[in-house]
Design a protein around this motif. Sequence first.
Motif, PDB file in Angstrom:
ATOM      1  N   GLY A  83       0.834  -1.217   0.000  1.00 20.96           N
ATOM      2  CA  GLY A  83       0.000   0.000   0.000  1.00 20.96           C
ATOM      3  C   GLY A  83       0.859   1.254   0.000  1.00 20.96           C
ATOM      4  O   GLY A  83       0.559   2.244  -0.676  1.00 20.96           O
ATOM      5  N   ALA A  84       1.960   1.208   0.759  1.00 20.95           N
ATOM      6  CA  ALA A  84       2.874   2.358   0.818  1.00 20.95           C
ATOM      7  C   ALA A  84       3.501   2.621  -0.545  1.00 20.95           C
ATOM      8  O   ALA A  84       3.603   3.763  -0.996  1.00 20.95           O
ATOM      9  CB  ALA A  84       3.961   2.110   1.859  1.00 20.95           C
ATOM     10  N   LYS A  85       3.896   1.523  -1.220  1.00 22.63           N
ATOM     11  CA  LYS A  85       4.514   1.681  -2.547  1.00 22.63           C
ATOM     12  C   LYS A  85       3.520   2.269  -3.544  1.00 22.63           C
ATOM     13  O   LYS A  85       3.871   3.124  -4.355  1.00 22.63           O
ATOM     14  CB  LYS A  85       5.037   0.327  -3.053  1.00 22.63           C
ATOM     15  N   THR A  86       2.276   1.796  -3.465  1.00 23.67           N
ATOM     16  CA  THR A  86       1.239   2.313  -4.377  1.00 23.67           C
ATOM     17  C   THR A  86       1.002   3.801  -4.111  1.00 23.67           C
ATOM     18  O   THR A  86       1.000   4.628  -5.036  1.00 23.67           O
ATOM     19  CB  THR A  86      -0.081   1.533  -4.188  1.00 23.67           C
ATOM     20  N   ALA A  87       0.804   4.149  -2.846  1.00 25.96           N
ATOM     21  CA  ALA A  87       0.525   5.550  -2.491  1.00 25.96           C
ATOM     22  C   ALA A  87       1.693   6.460  -2.857  1.00 25.96           C
ATOM     23  O   ALA A  87       1.504   7.604  -3.289  1.00 25.96           O
ATOM     24  CB  ALA A  87       0.223   5.653  -0.996  1.00 25.96           C
ATOM     25  N   ALA A  88       2.921   5.922  -2.697  1.00 25.14           N
ATOM     26  CA  ALA A  88       4.120   6.739  -2.938  1.00 25.14           C
ATOM     27  C   ALA A  88       4.292   7.105  -4.416  1.00 25.14           C
ATOM     28  O   ALA A  88       5.034   8.023  -4.749  1.00 25.14           O
ATOM     29  CB  ALA A  88       5.358   6.005  -2.434  1.00 25.14           C
ATOM     30  N   GLU A  89       3.576   6.390  -5.288  1.00 27.69           N
ATOM     31  CA  GLU A  89       3.668   6.703  -6.726  1.00 27.69           C
ATOM     32  C   GLU A  89       2.961   8.005  -7.079  1.00 27.69           C
ATOM     33  O   GLU A  89       3.168   8.563  -8.148  1.00 27.69           O
ATOM     34  CB  GLU A  89       3.061   5.550  -7.545  1.00 27.69           C
ATOM     35  N   PHE A  90       2.095   8.480  -6.180  1.00 27.88           N
ATOM     36  CA  PHE A  90       1.316   9.698  -6.480  1.00 27.88           C
ATOM     37  C   PHE A  90       2.016  10.914  -5.890  1.00 27.88           C
ATOM     38  O   PHE A  90       2.152  11.035  -4.678  1.00 27.88           O
ATOM     39  CB  PHE A  90      -0.098   9.578  -5.902  1.00 27.88           C
ATOM     40  N   SER A  91       2.426  11.818  -6.787  1.00 33.15           N
ATOM     41  CA  SER A  91       3.179  12.985  -6.303  1.00 33.15           C
ATOM     42  C   SER A  91       2.317  13.885  -5.417  1.00 33.15           C
ATOM     43  O   SER A  91       2.826  14.587  -4.551  1.00 33.15           O
ATOM     44  CB  SER A  91       3.732  13.783  -7.494  1.00 33.15           C
ATOM     45  N   ALA A  92       0.996  13.854  -5.596  1.00 32.38           N
ATOM     46  CA  ALA A  92       0.108  14.742  -4.823  1.00 32.38           C
ATOM     47  C   ALA A  92      -0.020  14.316  -3.360  1.00 32.38           C
ATOM     48  O   ALA A  92      -0.442  15.099  -2.524  1.00 32.38           O
ATOM     49  CB  ALA A  92      -1.273  14.780  -5.466  1.00 32.38           C
ATOM     50  N   ILE A  93       0.343  13.069  -3.057  1.00 29.34           N
ATOM     51  CA  ILE A  93       0.225  12.588  -1.677  1.00 29.34           C
ATOM     52  C   ILE A  93       1.526  12.889  -0.935  1.00 29.34           C
ATOM     53  O   ILE A  93       2.598  12.485  -1.361  1.00 29.34           O
ATOM     54  CB  ILE A  93      -0.075  11.072  -1.647  1.00 29.34           C
ATOM     55  N   GLN A  94       1.400  13.620   0.153  1.00 28.43           N
ATOM     56  CA  GLN A  94       2.602  13.953   0.922  1.00 28.43           C
ATOM     57  C   GLN A  94       2.815  13.023   2.115  1.00 28.43           C
ATOM     58  O   GLN A  94       3.929  12.738   2.510  1.00 28.43           O
ATOM     59  CB  GLN A  94       2.487  15.390   1.441  1.00 28.43           C
ATOM     60  N   TYR A  95       1.696  12.554   2.695  1.00 30.55           N
ATOM     61  CA  TYR A  95       1.799  11.769   3.929  1.00 30.55           C
ATOM     62  C   TYR A  95       1.250  10.359   3.753  1.00 30.55           C
ATOM     63  O   TYR A  95       0.171  10.177   3.178  1.00 30.55           O
ATOM     64  CB  TYR A  95       1.008  12.435   5.061  1.00 30.55           C
ATOM     65  N   LEU A  96       1.976   9.390   4.303  1.00 35.28           N
ATOM     66  CA  LEU A  96       1.502   8.011   4.386  1.00 35.28           C
ATOM     67  C   LEU A  96       1.131   7.764   5.843  1.00 35.28           C
ATOM     68  O   LEU A  96       1.986   7.883   6.730  1.00 35.28           O
ATOM     69  CB  LEU A  96       2.593   7.030   3.948  1.00 35.28           C
ATOM     70  N   GLY A  97      -0.122   7.444   6.100  1.00 35.39           N
ATOM     71  CA  GLY A  97      -0.574   7.225   7.470  1.00 35.39           C
ATOM     72  C   GLY A  97      -0.621   5.736   7.782  1.00 35.39           C
ATOM     73  O   GLY A  97      -1.214   4.954   7.032  1.00 35.39           O
ATOM     74  N   PHE A  98       0.029   5.345   8.878  1.00 31.40           N
ATOM     75  CA  PHE A  98       0.069   3.926   9.238  1.00 31.40           C
ATOM     76  C   PHE A  98      -0.470   3.733  10.651  1.00 31.40           C
ATOM     77  O   PHE A  98       0.102   4.239  11.613  1.00 31.40           O
ATOM     78  CB  PHE A  98       1.506   3.395   9.152  1.00 31.40           C
ATOM     79  N   PRO A  99      -1.581   2.980  10.794  1.00 31.06           N
ATOM     80  CA  PRO A  99      -2.125   2.725  12.127  1.00 31.06           C
ATOM     81  C   PRO A  99      -1.341   1.603  12.811  1.00 31.06           C
ATOM     82  O   PRO A  99      -1.364   0.471  12.353  1.00 31.06           O
ATOM     83  CB  PRO A  99      -3.574   2.293  11.869  1.00 31.06           C
ATOM     84  N   PHE A 100      -0.649   1.969  13.866  1.00 27.63           N
ATOM     85  CA  PHE A 100       0.152   0.992  14.607  1.00 27.63           C
ATOM     86  C   PHE A 100      -0.483   0.822  15.979  1.00 27.63           C
ATOM     87  O   PHE A 100      -0.506   1.763  16.781  1.00 27.63           O
ATOM     88  CB  PHE A 100       1.595   1.485  14.741  1.00 27.63           C
ATOM     89  N   SER A 101      -1.024  -0.357  16.231  1.00 28.20           N
ATOM     90  CA  SER A 101      -1.769  -0.535  17.474  1.00 28.20           C
ATOM     91  C   SER A 101      -0.894  -1.105  18.573  1.00 28.20           C
ATOM     92  O   SER A 101      -0.118  -2.024  18.345  1.00 28.20           O
ATOM     93  CB  SER A 101      -2.958  -1.456  17.257  1.00 28.20           C
ATOM     94  N   ILE A 102      -1.067  -0.547  19.772  1.00 29.79           N
ATOM     95  CA  ILE A 102      -0.338  -1.119  20.909  1.00 29.79           C
ATOM     96  C   ILE A 102      -1.215  -2.152  21.628  1.00 29.79           C
ATOM     97  O   ILE A 102      -0.867  -2.654  22.676  1.00 29.79           O
ATOM     98  CB  ILE A 102       0.161  -0.028  21.879  1.00 29.79           C
ATOM     99  N   SER A 103      -2.370  -2.456  21.003  1.00 28.22           N
ATOM    100  CA  SER A 103      -3.203  -3.568  21.482  1.00 28.22           C
ATOM    101  C   SER A 103      -3.038  -4.708  20.482  1.00 28.22           C
ATOM    102  O   SER A 103      -3.361  -4.563  19.304  1.00 28.22           O
ATOM    103  CB  SER A 103      -4.671  -3.138  21.552  1.00 28.22           C
ATOM    104  N   GLU A 104      -2.507  -5.829  20.943  1.00 26.23           N
ATOM    105  CA  GLU A 104      -2.264  -6.976  20.048  1.00 26.23           C
ATOM    106  C   GLU A 104      -3.555  -7.408  19.358  1.00 26.23           C
ATOM    107  O   GLU A 104      -3.585  -7.664  18.157  1.00 26.23           O
ATOM    108  CB  GLU A 104      -1.685  -8.138  20.869  1.00 26.23           C
ATOM    109  N   ASN A 105      -4.649  -7.453  20.115  1.00 25.32           N
ATOM    110  CA  ASN A 105      -5.942  -7.866  19.551  1.00 25.32           C
ATOM    111  C   ASN A 105      -6.386  -6.943  18.421  1.00 25.32           C
ATOM    112  O   ASN A 105      -6.832  -7.387  17.370  1.00 25.32           O
ATOM    113  CB  ASN A 105      -7.026  -7.839  20.643  1.00 25.32           C
TER     114      ASN A 105
END
Length: 287
Positions: A83-105
């Motif tokens: 997903g990051a590689k796909t999003a990074a192909e678009f010059s108009a997108i500046q930020y890649l948001g990644f949800p990192f959970s500190i809850s294993e579940n």
Amino acid sequence: METVKIIECPRDAMQGIKTFIPTKSKVAYIQALLRVGFNTIDFGSFVSAKAIPQMQDTAEVLGQLDLSQTNSKLLAIIANTQGAKTAAEFSAIQYLGFPFSISENFQMRNTHKTIAESLLTLQEILEVADKNNKEVVAYLSMGFGNPYGDPWNTDIVGEWTEKLSCMGVKILSLSDTVGSSTPDDISYLFSNLIPKYPQIEFGAHLHTTPAKWFEKIDAAYQAGCRRFDGAIQGFGGCPMATDHLTGNMPTEKLVSYFTAKKENTNISPMSFESAYNEASKLFGAFH
């Protein structure tokens, strides 16, 4: 120059809606948001269409946006390296948001990965971003507790902040995924983490019930936070939340709070009102 950044999250507002919102309707709404003056718009996501069918047309939406008259930056959510590689192909997108959970579940439910696997993914995403001149916004999901009985306390949040800082995360949004945050926890976390990690820009992605918005914004602001996520009228929020009144932080509440504080947010009141009306139309038709 703005002193408080407001990040509008139409992606968060739309993604849980079962009826598919036509691409042209999404484009019209996001176009209205682009005129408002938000620092950033979390407009779409490059995740599996099976996981979030509503967002399968993110690339098409982006292709139809007129970005010539806006200073707002675009953020797309991603859940894995592809997903990051796909999003990074678009010059108009500046930020890649990644949800990192500190809850294993929650991490398993959200991305079908363990926390350990997610750390490896985040490392790869940071490398993709670096190569493509993008920035990563990491969301510390379940940052204020979780409904699964996974261990949570402010020290655990501190430990994860330290780990992500060592990996090179520069923007970290503490996410109150199910609306469980209290003013005391919000205040404690921001007032301790912000001075300790001056190289990190901390954000508040707070979910709230209608009665609690003021105390949550106020606690984060007084503790030094200057980056706030919202969604107009509080649409969206986490499908995992148990209380149907728990939605996103309503952007209009953020705007009124910071207007009262005489903080500069770059938001045009007229354009905001117009976008607010567009939101009523869109979410009235699709919900």
